[in-house]
Design a protein around this motif. Structure first.
Motif, PDB file in Angstrom:
ATOM      1  N   VAL A   1       0.858  -1.192   0.000  1.00 43.88           N
ATOM      2  CA  VAL A   1       0.000   0.000   0.000  1.00 43.88           C
ATOM      3  C   VAL A   1       0.892   1.239   0.000  1.00 43.88           C
ATOM      4  O   VAL A   1       1.848   1.319   0.779  1.00 43.88           O
ATOM      5  CB  VAL A   1      -0.926   0.039   1.236  1.00 43.88           C
ATOM      6  N   VAL A   2       0.570   2.162  -0.891  1.00 44.24           N
ATOM      7  CA  VAL A   2       1.266   3.456  -0.915  1.00 44.24           C
ATOM      8  C   VAL A   2       0.200   4.545  -0.911  1.00 44.24           C
ATOM      9  O   VAL A   2      -0.660   4.572  -1.805  1.00 44.24           O
ATOM     10  CB  VAL A   2       2.141   3.627  -2.178  1.00 44.24           C
ATOM     11  N   ALA A   3       0.245   5.415   0.100  1.00 46.68           N
ATOM     12  CA  ALA A   3      -0.755   6.478   0.187  1.00 46.68           C
ATOM     13  C   ALA A   3      -0.074   7.823   0.384  1.00 46.68           C
ATOM     14  O   ALA A   3       0.743   7.987   1.303  1.00 46.68           O
ATOM     15  CB  ALA A   3      -1.721   6.213   1.351  1.00 46.68           C
ATOM     16  N   TYR A   4      -0.403   8.750  -0.480  1.00 42.12           N
ATOM     17  CA  TYR A   4       0.075  10.132  -0.376  1.00 42.12           C
ATOM     18  C   TYR A   4       1.601  10.216  -0.338  1.00 42.12           C
ATOM     19  O   TYR A   4       2.187  10.957   0.451  1.00 42.12           O
ATOM     20  CB  TYR A   4      -0.562  10.822   0.849  1.00 42.12           C
ATOM     21  N   PHE A   5       2.222   9.423  -1.181  1.00 43.26           N
ATOM     22  CA  PHE A   5       3.678   9.423  -1.327  1.00 43.26           C
ATOM     23  C   PHE A   5       3.954   9.124  -2.791  1.00 43.26           C
ATOM     24  O   PHE A   5       3.430   8.144  -3.334  1.00 43.26           O
ATOM     25  CB  PHE A   5       4.293   8.340  -0.431  1.00 43.26           C
ATOM     26  N   LEU A   6       4.753   9.990  -3.422  1.00 41.64           N
ATOM     27  CA  LEU A   6       4.990   9.815  -4.856  1.00 41.64           C
ATOM     28  C   LEU A   6       6.464  10.025  -5.171  1.00 41.64           C
ATOM     29  O   LEU A   6       6.952  11.150  -5.175  1.00 41.64           O
ATOM     30  CB  LEU A   6       4.126  10.820  -5.638  1.00 41.64           C
ATOM     31  N   GLU A   7       7.164   8.921  -5.380  1.00 42.11           N
ATOM     32  CA  GLU A   7       8.546   8.957  -5.859  1.00 42.11           C
ATOM     33  C   GLU A   7       8.555   8.115  -7.127  1.00 42.11           C
ATOM     34  O   GLU A   7       8.608   6.887  -7.079  1.00 42.11           O
ATOM     35  CB  GLU A   7       9.509   8.361  -4.820  1.00 42.11           C
ATOM     36  N   ARG A   8       8.488   8.798  -8.233  1.00 37.69           N
ATOM     37  CA  ARG A   8       8.319   8.091  -9.509  1.00 37.69           C
ATOM     38  C   ARG A   8       9.434   7.071  -9.768  1.00 37.69           C
ATOM     39  O   ARG A   8       9.195   6.022 -10.353  1.00 37.69           O
ATOM     40  CB  ARG A   8       8.237   9.102 -10.649  1.00 37.69           C
TER      41      ARG A   8
ATOM     42  N   PHE B   1      -2.119  -1.353  -3.765  1.00 40.39           N
ATOM     43  CA  PHE B   1      -3.145  -0.328  -3.536  1.00 40.39           C
ATOM     44  C   PHE B   1      -2.408   1.003  -3.517  1.00 40.39           C
ATOM     45  O   PHE B   1      -1.499   1.178  -2.695  1.00 40.39           O
ATOM     46  CB  PHE B   1      -3.832  -0.522  -2.179  1.00 40.39           C
ATOM     47  N   TYR B   2      -2.790   1.930  -4.373  1.00 41.49           N
ATOM     48  CA  TYR B   2      -2.092   3.221  -4.449  1.00 41.49           C
ATOM     49  C   TYR B   2      -3.118   4.337  -4.492  1.00 41.49           C
ATOM     50  O   TYR B   2      -4.071   4.274  -5.264  1.00 41.49           O
ATOM     51  CB  TYR B   2      -1.228   3.267  -5.720  1.00 41.49           C
ATOM     52  N   GLN B   3      -2.915   5.331  -3.649  1.00 39.68           N
ATOM     53  CA  GLN B   3      -3.819   6.490  -3.632  1.00 39.68           C
ATOM     54  C   GLN B   3      -2.993   7.736  -3.402  1.00 39.68           C
ATOM     55  O   GLN B   3      -2.256   7.833  -2.427  1.00 39.68           O
ATOM     56  CB  GLN B   3      -4.842   6.341  -2.494  1.00 39.68           C
ATOM     57  N   THR B   4      -3.102   8.700  -4.316  1.00 40.79           N
ATOM     58  CA  THR B   4      -2.450   9.982  -4.036  1.00 40.79           C
ATOM     59  C   THR B   4      -3.060  11.120  -4.846  1.00 40.79           C
ATOM     60  O   THR B   4      -4.012  10.932  -5.602  1.00 40.79           O
ATOM     61  CB  THR B   4      -0.916   9.885  -4.172  1.00 40.79           C
TER      62      THR B   4
ATOM     63  N   ALA C   1      -6.258  10.114  -7.273  1.00 37.04           N
ATOM     64  CA  ALA C   1      -6.479   8.920  -8.086  1.00 37.04           C
ATOM     65  C   ALA C   1      -6.276   7.687  -7.209  1.00 37.04           C
ATOM     66  O   ALA C   1      -5.496   7.728  -6.247  1.00 37.04           O
ATOM     67  CB  ALA C   1      -5.513   8.891  -9.260  1.00 37.04           C
ATOM     68  N   TRP C   2      -7.001   6.612  -7.541  1.00 30.56           N
ATOM     69  CA  TRP C   2      -6.888   5.334  -6.827  1.00 30.56           C
ATOM     70  C   TRP C   2      -6.525   4.253  -7.829  1.00 30.56           C
ATOM     71  O   TRP C   2      -7.134   4.179  -8.902  1.00 30.56           O
ATOM     72  CB  TRP C   2      -8.228   4.876  -6.276  1.00 30.56           C
TER      73      TRP C   2
END
Ligand SMILES: C[S@@+](CC[C@H](N)C(=O)[O-])C[C@H]1O[C@@H](n2cnc3c(N)ncnc32)[C@H](O)[C@@H]1O
Length: 192
Positions: free
Chosen positions: A106-113, A130-133, A185-186
């Motif tokens: 799960v990754v939430a509100y963290f974005l390191e491309r 599961f990814y949400q940001t 986006a989810w």
């Protein structure tokens, strides 16, 4: 740079209550997709709302964050609630997850491309992400001001080309802005 980052997040978590930390909506909504057992990772977990949900579901859960304050608080909370969470200070940019290691990430509100390929590979075959940001298309000013920390349209789909999409939501600026999923986006996706 890492020290600055750590200090910034430590300060944010200093007075926070982990019991008030909630799982993200995509995980809550699709919790019925979780396997009954296996290894889960809450990556850049903060106070670990997602880790707590997954551990409560019966998954052997790791929770990693660069902030020692967040990890200390999560450890204390997990112990008091008897939740099987291995919470660890880990800079995931320096030490990304190992390949084929997790049934759920799960990754939430963290974005390191730059981490996307490692996250994809860290899933076991059949594992779920599961990814949400935050998205750049937004109906109000919630979320980070720096567009680098927000997703371009459909970007979450493009970041994980090797995964099969199970569910995706991104409603942008269409229709009634007071309804639906806005500013975020989810993605739920699986490694074939
Ligand atoms: C906006 S918070 C989200 C926390 C949590 N996922 C949630 O939804 O509540 C972003 C988190 O990323 C963590 N973080 C930032 N850079 C990191 C890195 N390189 N390695 C591990 N964690 C990092 C921060 O300490 C912070 O807890």
């Amino acid at each position: 740079m890492t020290d600055e980052l750590t200090q910034k997040w430590n300060a944010r978590y200093q007075d926070a209550d982990p019991a008030a930390s909630r799982p993200c909506e995509v995980l809550k909504t699709f919790a019925y997709l979780l396997p009954p057992e296996g290894r889960a990772l809450d990556l850049a977990c903060g106070l670990g709302g997602n880790a707590c949900l997954m551990a409560g579901h019966g998954l052997e859960t790791s929770a990693w964050d660069v902030s020692p304050v967040a990890i200390d608080r999560l450890r204390a909370h997990a112990e008091s609630e008897n939740l099987p969470i291995e919470a660890k200070v880990r800079d995931v940019q320096k030490e990304p997850p190992e390949s084929d290691a997790f049934d759920v990430i799960v990754v939430a509100y963290f974005l390191e491309r730059d981490l996307a390929a490692a996250i994809e590979q860290a899933l076991k075959p059949g594992g779920l992400l599961f990814y949400q940001t935050w998205t750049r298309e937004a109906v109000d000013d919630r979320g980070p001001g720096n567009p680098a920390f927000r997703l371009a349209p459909n970007e979450l789909l493009r970041l994980f080309p090797g995964l099969r999409v199970v569910s995706y939501r991104e409603e942008g600026l269409f229709g009634d802005p007071a309804r639906g999923l806005r500013n975020e986006a989810w993605l739920v996706a699986t490694r074939p």
